[in-house]
Write a protein that holds these residues in place. Structure first.
Motif, PDB file in Angstrom:
ATOM      1  N   PRO A 167       0.997  -1.249   0.136  1.00  0.00           N
ATOM      2  CA  PRO A 167      -0.015  -0.170  -0.093  1.00  0.00           C
ATOM      3  C   PRO A 167       0.813   1.284   0.112  1.00  0.00           C
ATOM      4  N   GLY A 168       0.428   2.340  -0.613  1.00  0.00           N
ATOM      5  CA  GLY A 168       1.133   3.303  -0.634  1.00  0.00           C
ATOM      6  C   GLY A 168       1.575   4.058   0.747  1.00  0.00           C
ATOM      7  N   PHE A 169       2.806   4.600   0.967  1.00  0.00           N
ATOM      8  CA  PHE A 169       3.007   5.112   2.271  1.00  0.00           C
ATOM      9  C   PHE A 169       2.403   6.410   2.775  1.00  0.00           C
ATOM     10  N   ILE A 170       1.961   6.642   4.065  1.00  0.00           N
ATOM     11  CA  ILE A 170       1.343   7.806   4.442  1.00  0.00           C
ATOM     12  C   ILE A 170       2.330   8.511   5.527  1.00  0.00           C
ATOM     13  N   THR A 203       5.437   7.821  -1.372  1.00  0.00           N
ATOM     14  CA  THR A 203       4.334   8.256  -0.172  1.00  0.00           C
ATOM     15  C   THR A 203       2.952   8.858  -0.977  1.00  0.00           C
ATOM     16  N   THR A 204       1.884   8.226  -0.784  1.00  0.00           N
ATOM     17  CA  THR A 204       0.600   8.750  -1.441  1.00  0.00           C
ATOM     18  C   THR A 204      -0.245   9.359  -0.965  1.00  0.00           C
ATOM     19  N   THR A 205      -0.168   9.695   0.500  1.00  0.00           N
ATOM     20  CA  THR A 205      -1.017  10.416   1.146  1.00  0.00           C
ATOM     21  C   THR A 205      -0.206  11.049   2.205  1.00  0.00           C
ATOM     22  N   ILE A 231      -8.310   3.989   2.428  1.00  0.00           N
ATOM     23  CA  ILE A 231      -6.658   3.678   1.960  1.00  0.00           C
ATOM     24  C   ILE A 231      -6.224   3.005   3.178  1.00  0.00           C
ATOM     25  N   GLY A 232      -5.056   2.353   3.033  1.00  0.00           N
ATOM     26  CA  GLY A 232      -4.341   1.729   4.237  1.00  0.00           C
ATOM     27  C   GLY A 232      -4.143   0.246   3.826  1.00  0.00           C
ATOM     28  N   GLU A 252      -9.430   2.596  -2.438  1.00  0.00           N
ATOM     29  CA  GLU A 252      -8.827   3.247  -3.322  1.00  0.00           C
ATOM     30  C   GLU A 252      -7.589   2.593  -3.643  1.00  0.00           C
ATOM     31  N   ALA A 253      -7.085   2.323  -5.022  1.00  0.00           N
ATOM     32  CA  ALA A 253      -5.937   1.398  -5.306  1.00  0.00           C
ATOM     33  C   ALA A 253      -4.789   2.640  -5.269  1.00  0.00           C
TER      34      ALA A 253
END
Ligand code: GUN
Ligand code: ZN
Length: 432
Positions: free
Chosen positions: A66-69, A125-127, A367-368, A375-376
């Motif tokens: 999953p994208g990093f936050i 990092t996506t968020t 997300i997560g 959400e992908a």
């Protein structure tokens, strides 16, 4: 519909509570339809779903996460990263405040915001939960940049009405009204959310903190972000400015600024009562190890936070932090804990960058992880992004060993691509 074939890892819960919280497919398949996860499973179990009209993206040999936050970062400090200062207060005065003054200019704000968002994506990092500056235009700029890229991002206008250069000050009423207008303009639009952003207690009057609390109560669903107990001189200063307070955290508590969706960076000098209040109120601590080391602020007590059940996430804290990479951030956090005789789990570390942070921000329904409907937003890890990493990975026997090597040695070279809602938004330059 797209389907991604790779090794795939996510979490369905806190891995410290039980290993079944980890979900791993050595040869996995992730189906994405209209930007959302449609299915996740083993390639052998789902291959029959690869029907006509499904585009297969073959990423065999790579790892999808999953994208990093990033739970704490200042976009306007991008260009002062790695500026040498004595300590927090000296660094703020010498570099940060002058740099932020320049964000009165909308061109600089727009250009920096665009670079910043792309730099986040380059690092996987996506968020992010982002501080803008005191200027409302700086908030417009970061939201516009994130919107353009399709990023899920939360940001807010810094509230600051004392103890900073005059050019950077607002007023309690003015800051309240500007924030309200920005909330109206941006909160809930596309993937964007608003965070009420009092910089830290020393730069806000009682009246401003009071109005920040009012604004938060008036708009359920908003985030709140600030700093707390980062540096010993700062803690002493807060005790002088708010002589009635029991502790630094207590200042925020008295103004109603603790609670779910409130994220406080640093949390280095907390006592038992403070920790209990953080947990009781569901307030999140953002652990910012590269910043805490760089500014000489101190050592975050990760063992106490984890064992006490505190809600936790990691922050790069750029420009006090020294890297946009949350992998670099995990590595420094590991060493900080080692110095205090605590050996953190790499599984928990990757949970903290994904589902853990999503839960902390109240975004785990979006997300997560890769539950169907999410959400992908995901990243593709390429261990061969550096020869040394590949050699180390070749020696690893377990997934946990690989993740540990990734968090200690990893950086932007290992982020092959970054995807938002199933669309590729960053692809690493081919290596020579
Ligand atoms: N405390 C108040 N403002 C700041 C800031 O910009 N960075 C850090 N690291 N700490 C702060
Ligand atoms: Zn900060």
């Amino acid at each position: 519909m797209k389907a991604f074939r790779a090794s795939i890892l996510d979490f369905t819960g806190d891995p410290l509570q039980g290993r079944e919280a980890l979900r791993y497919f050595e040869d996995g398949l992730l189906f994405v339809e209209q930007g959302r996860v449609q299915a996740l499973g083993a390639y052998d179990d789902l291959r029959s779903e690869l029907k006509e009209g499904v585009t297969l993206v073959d990423l065999s040999g790579r790892l999808i996460l999953p994208g990093f936050i990033d739970a704490h970062v200042h976009y306007a400090q991008t260009d002062i990263i790695a500026s040498r200062g004595e300590d927090l207060l000296d660094w703020l005065k010498r570099y940060t405040f002058p740099a932020e003054q320049a964000f009165a200019g909308v061109d600089l704000a727009a250009e920096t915001a665009d670079f910043f968002c792309r730099e986040l994506l380059r690092n996987g990092t996506t968020t992010a939960l982002v501080f803008a500056t005191v200027h409302p235009g700086s908030v417009d700029a970061i939201f516009a940049a994130a919107q353009q890229l399709g990023m899920r991002l939360i940001a807010g206008k810094v509230l600051m009405d004392r103890n900073a250069p005059t050019e950077l000050l607002d007023t309690p009423q003015g800051g309240y009204e500007q924030s309200a207008a920005l909330i109206e303009r941006w909160h809930g639009r596309d993937r964007l959310g608003y965070a009420i952003t009092p910089r830290f207690a020393p730069t806000s009057s009682d009246e401003q903190l009071e109005l920040a609390g009012l604004l938060w109560r008036e708009h359920p669903g908003l985030w709140l972000q600030s700093h707390v107990a980062e540096n010993q001189k700062e803690v002493q200063w807060v005790a002088e400015l708010f002589p009635w307070s029991r502790s630094y955290l207590d200042v925020y508590d008295r103004f109603g600024l603790l609670g779910e969706r409130a994220v406080y960076a640093h949390c280095l000098y907390l006592d038992e009562t403070d920790r209990r209040r953080m947990v009781e109120t569901g307030t999140t601590a953002a652990f910012c190890p590269t910043s805490n080391l760089f500014l000489g602020s101190g050592l975050f007590d990760l063992a106490a936070a984890e064992s006490g059940g505190m809600t936790l996430a990691y922050g790069s804290d750029v420009g006090g932090g020294t890297s946009f990479s949350l992998l670099r951030t995990l590595a420094e956090g590991y060493k900080v804990s080692q110095l205090q005789g605590y050996n953190p789990s790499p599984l928990r570390a990757f949970y903290d960058l994904s589902l853990g942070a999503a839960r902390a921000l109240g975004l785990d329904d979006c997300i997560g992880n890769f539950e169907p409907g999410r959400e992908a937003d995901f990243i593709v890890i390429d261990f061969s992004g550096s020869e040394l990493m590949q050699r180390r990975i070749d020696r690893c026997e377990t997934l946990e060993e690989k993740l540990f090597a990734l968090m200690i040695l990893g950086d932007d070279r290992h982020i092959e691509s970054t995807w938002l809602m199933g669309e590729c938004r960053h692809r690493r330059e081919p290596t020579a």
